[in-house]
Design an enzyme around this catalytic site. Structure first.
Site, PDB file in Angstrom:
ATOM      1  N   SER A  64      52.864   9.035 -44.543  1.00 57.29           N
ATOM      2  CA  SER A  64      53.698   9.346 -45.712  1.00 57.29           C
ATOM      3  C   SER A  64      53.246   8.670 -46.990  1.00 57.29           C
ATOM      4  O   SER A  64      53.718   9.030 -48.066  1.00 57.29           O
ATOM      5  CB  SER A  64      55.149   8.948 -45.438  1.00 57.29           C
ATOM      6  OG  SER A  64      55.735   9.905 -44.594  1.00 57.29           O
ATOM      7  N   LYS A  67      52.167  10.867 -49.665  1.00 62.53           N
ATOM      8  CA  LYS A  67      53.090  11.758 -50.390  1.00 62.53           C
ATOM      9  C   LYS A  67      53.160  11.525 -51.907  1.00 62.53           C
ATOM     10  O   LYS A  67      53.063  12.488 -52.672  1.00 62.53           O
ATOM     11  CB  LYS A  67      54.492  11.664 -49.772  1.00 62.53           C
ATOM     12  CG  LYS A  67      54.580  12.251 -48.358  1.00 62.53           C
ATOM     13  CD  LYS A  67      55.951  11.937 -47.744  1.00 62.53           C
ATOM     14  CE  LYS A  67      56.078  12.478 -46.328  1.00 62.53           C
ATOM     15  NZ  LYS A  67      57.332  12.027 -45.693  1.00 62.53           N
ATOM     16  N   TYR A 190      49.240  19.703 -44.645  1.00 66.74           N
ATOM     17  CA  TYR A 190      50.023  18.475 -44.843  1.00 66.74           C
ATOM     18  C   TYR A 190      49.680  17.452 -43.762  1.00 66.74           C
ATOM     19  O   TYR A 190      49.568  16.250 -44.034  1.00 66.74           O
ATOM     20  CB  TYR A 190      51.522  18.829 -44.828  1.00 66.74           C
ATOM     21  CG  TYR A 190      52.415  17.649 -44.568  1.00 66.74           C
ATOM     22  CD1 TYR A 190      52.688  16.721 -45.577  1.00 66.74           C
ATOM     23  CD2 TYR A 190      52.984  17.439 -43.307  1.00 66.74           C
ATOM     24  CE1 TYR A 190      53.501  15.624 -45.330  1.00 66.74           C
ATOM     25  CE2 TYR A 190      53.789  16.354 -43.049  1.00 66.74           C
ATOM     26  CZ  TYR A 190      54.045  15.437 -44.057  1.00 66.74           C
ATOM     27  OH  TYR A 190      54.842  14.349 -43.812  1.00 66.74           O
ATOM     28  N   TYR A 242      62.989   5.931 -48.233  1.00 62.89           N
ATOM     29  CA  TYR A 242      63.941   6.792 -47.505  1.00 62.89           C
ATOM     30  C   TYR A 242      65.363   6.234 -47.546  1.00 62.89           C
ATOM     31  O   TYR A 242      65.861   5.869 -48.585  1.00 62.89           O
ATOM     32  CB  TYR A 242      63.492   6.991 -46.052  1.00 62.89           C
ATOM     33  CG  TYR A 242      62.066   7.363 -45.899  1.00 62.89           C
ATOM     34  CD1 TYR A 242      61.590   8.528 -46.480  1.00 62.89           C
ATOM     35  CD2 TYR A 242      61.181   6.564 -45.210  1.00 62.89           C
ATOM     36  CE1 TYR A 242      60.270   8.892 -46.335  1.00 62.89           C
ATOM     37  CE2 TYR A 242      59.853   6.918 -45.069  1.00 62.89           C
ATOM     38  CZ  TYR A 242      59.406   8.075 -45.637  1.00 62.89           C
ATOM     39  OH  TYR A 242      58.109   8.424 -45.507  1.00 62.89           O
ATOM     40  N   VAL A 260      54.575   5.997 -41.381  1.00 65.17           N
ATOM     41  CA  VAL A 260      54.894   5.674 -39.982  1.00 65.17           C
ATOM     42  C   VAL A 260      53.759   5.019 -39.210  1.00 65.17           C
ATOM     43  O   VAL A 260      53.967   4.550 -38.098  1.00 65.17           O
ATOM     44  CB  VAL A 260      55.349   6.896 -39.151  1.00 65.17           C
ATOM     45  CG1 VAL A 260      56.773   7.264 -39.443  1.00 65.17           C
ATOM     46  CG2 VAL A 260      54.414   8.064 -39.298  1.00 65.17           C
TER      47      VAL A 260
HETATM   48  N1  GLN Z   1      52.963  12.758 -40.787  1.00 66.51           N
HETATM   49  C1  GLN Z   1      54.243  12.130 -40.634  1.00 66.51           C
HETATM   50  C2  GLN Z   1      55.312  13.180 -40.464  1.00 66.51           C
HETATM   51  O1  GLN Z   1      55.263  14.174 -41.121  1.00 66.51           O
HETATM   52  C3  GLN Z   1      54.512  11.264 -41.817  1.00 66.51           C
HETATM   53  C4  GLN Z   1      55.869  10.619 -41.768  1.00 66.51           C
HETATM   54  C5  GLN Z   1      55.885   9.234 -42.318  1.00 66.51           C
HETATM   55  O2  GLN Z   1      54.873   8.563 -42.470  1.00 66.51           O
HETATM   56  N2  GLN Z   1      57.080   8.728 -42.558  1.00 66.51           N
HETATM   57  O3  GLN Z   1      56.188  13.053 -39.651  1.00 66.51           O
END
Ligand code: GLN
Length: 422
Positions: A64, A67, A190, A242, A260
C-alpha cells in the site's frame, strides 16, 4: 566524530526491537514467508543525506505504500478535478480493504483504501492498456526512489491468486462506471504496483521527494509538482493510516503511509523522509515496531507537525533611520523566512510609522525565503507607499520579493551602499 544520526537510529531500533507482538500478513501467502525479525530504518534529508540502521537494504514489496505515489502520478497526469471526479478525499475510518464508496456517486472515499487505489490505478495513462498503466507506475515509483525498481513476481502471483476481495472491489467499481476498463486488468496492474520491491532506504528517499516539494533529492528530478505534493500529503495525513489515522496523527503527527509487508514511511515537509521496515502488523495492518519507532522519533526529535515552533517575532531584525543625501531613510532589515504572519507584522509597523517616513528601504539581504502571499503583501505595501508620495527601495540581491522598479519612486538595488549612493 561519532556518526550521530545512524547511532541514534540504531538506538531506536534497539529500543523498539524487543516488541514481538503482531502477526505477519498471511492473506497474501507469500508474505507469510518473510523473516519476522527484520527491522530497518532510514532517514533521508531534502538535501540528499541518507542515514540508515539495521536491515535498511533488504528488499520487500511496497504494497500500500505505492498508493500515495500512484495517486501523485494520476494527479500529475490528469489534474485534480479529473481525479476528484473518480476518487474522494474523505477519511473512511475503515480498514484498508473495506468497500467504502460514497453514497450516490459510488466514488471510493479516498485513494489510500484499496477501492480508491484500484480506481487510481485505472486512471493512469487515462485508462490506457494494462501494460501502459503498469509501466507508468513502475517508472514513477522508480523516479521517486531515484533508482530502477522491479516487481517481485512471486509475491505478485501469490497475491493475484488470492485477490478475491480486490476483484470484488474492482468489479463493484466497474459496475458503478467508476472506470471503463476491464476490472481484472485493473486488479492485475494494481497488484503489480503493490509488488514493486523497495528497501527501507528507497522508502526514505521516496518520502524525502515528497518532503522536498516533489524534487528527488539525489537525482534532482522534479517528479511531481508542488501542488500535487500538497494534495498527496493532505490525503496521507487524513487517510494514510486507515482506521488508526486519528490516533496516528495525534500521537505521531507526521503524514505517513503503511503497507502490509511491514513498510512504513513518513514525510516531514521541508525537512526529511523517514522509513521503517518490520513485518509484524497490528490489527490495523500497520507495522507494530514501525509505529513504535515513529512514536519514539516524533517525541524525541520533536517531529509532530502540530508542535508549532515559537512564532518568529523578529521578522524585522532591525529598523533604523539612516541619512542618505540629506534625506531621512527608514530601513527595515528583514531576515529568515517570510510568510503571512511575518509580512503582517511588517505591514503593521509600516502603518504605525508611516506618517514620518518619506523613504522606505526594505533590506532583504538576509531573507532566504518568502512565500507568495508575503511577497505580494510586500509589493502591495510598496505600491501604496509610492502612491502616497513616498520613495521605496528594495535591497534585494536575490530578487526574493520579485519587485520590479517602475523607473520612478520604486527602486531595486543589490546593497544598502547603493541606497546611500542615491
Ligand atoms: N496489495 C495489498 C492489498 O491490496 C496492499 C494492502 C496494504 O498494503 N495495506 O491487499
Amino acid at each position: 566524530m561519532q556518526p550521530l544520526i545512524p547511532d541514534y537510529l540504531s538506538g531506536v531500533l534497539r529500543d523498539c526491537g524487543g516488541d514481538r507482538s503482531g502477526a505477519l500478513a498471511d492473506y497474501i501467502p507469500e508474505l507469510a514467508h518473510v523473516e519476522p525479525e527484520r527491522f530497518g530504518m532510514a532517514l533521508a534529508t531534502v538535501d540528499g543525506a541518507v542515514y540508515c540502521a539495521g536491515d535498511s537494504d533488504i528488499e520487500f514489496t511496497a504494497q500500500s505504500i505505492s498508493k500515495p505515489f500512484a495517486y501523485a502520478l494520476a494527479l500529475e497526469d490528469l489534474g485534480l478535478d479529473e481525479v476528484l471526479a473518480k476518487i474522494d478525499v474523505e477519511p473512511s475510518g475503515d480498514p484498508f480493504n473495506d468497500l467504502s464508496l460514497e453514497a450516490g456517486t459510488g466514488r471510493p472515499l479516498n485513494p489510500m483504501i484499496n477501492a480508491g487505489a484500484l480506481a487510481t490505478h485505472a486512471l493512469l495513462e487515462r485508462g490506457g492498456s494494462v501494460g501502459a498503466r503498469v509501466d507508468r507506475v513502475i517508472a514513477g515509483l522508480s523516479a521517486f526512489a531515484g533508482r530502477q525498481l522491479s516487481v517481485d513476481e512471486t509475491v505478485y502471483e501469490s497475491e493475484l491468486q488470492t485477490a478475491y476481495r480486490n476483484r470484488a472491489l474492482a468489479n463493484m467499481l466497474r459496475s458503478l462506471d467508476n472506470f471503463e476498463v476491464e476490472p481484472l486488468d485493473v486488479v492485475r496492474g494494481y497488484t503489480r504496483q503493490c509488488a514493486v520491491q523497495v528497501t527501507t532506504r528507497d522508502l526514505a528517499m521516496m518520502a524525502a521527494t515528497l518532503a522536498n516539494g516533489g524534487v528527488q533529492p539525489a537525482t534532482g528530478e522534479q517528479v511531481i509538482s508542488r501542488s500535487v505534493v500538497r494534495q498527496v500529503l493532505s490525503v496521507m495525513t487524513t487517510c494514510g493510516m486507515y482506521d488508526s489515522a486519528g490516533d496516528w496523527l495525534s500521537t505521531v503527527g507526521i503524514p505517513a503511509k503503511s503497507g502490509v509487508s511491514g513498510g512504513l514511511l513518513g514525510v516531514l515537509p521541508g525537512q526529511s523522509g523517514i522509513a521503517t521496515f518490520s513485518p509484524r502488523l497490528d490489527k490495523h495492518g500497520n507495522s507494530v515496531r514501525g509505529v513504535l519507532a515513529f512514536q519514539q522519533c516524533s517525541d524525541e526529535l520533536g517531529l509532530h507537525l502540530m508542535e508549532v515552533a515559537p512564532a518568529t517575532r523578529t521578522v524585522v531584525r532591525d529598523q533604523r533611520e539612516i541619512t542618505a543625501d540629506g534625506e531621512v531613510v527608514e530601513v527595515f532589515e528583514l531576515h529568515g523566512t517570510i510568510q503571512f504572519a511575518g509580512a503582517e507584522r511588517l505591514v503593521r509597523s509600516l502603518v504605525e510609522d508611516a506618517p514620518k517616513i518619506s523613504h522606505v528601504v526594505f533590506d532583504l539581504t538576509e531573507v532566504y525565503a518568502m512565500n507568495t502571499v508575503a511577497g505580494s503583501m510586500l509589493r502591495r505595501s510598496a505600491r501604496i507607499l509610492v502612491s502616497e508620495g513616498r520613495r521605496v527601495t528594495f535591497v534585494d540581491p536575490a530578487n526574493i520579493a520579485a519587485a520590479t522598479p517602475d523607473g520612478g519612486p520604486l527602486r531595486v538595488v543589490d546593497t544598502l551602499e547603493d541606497v546611500l549612493a542615491g
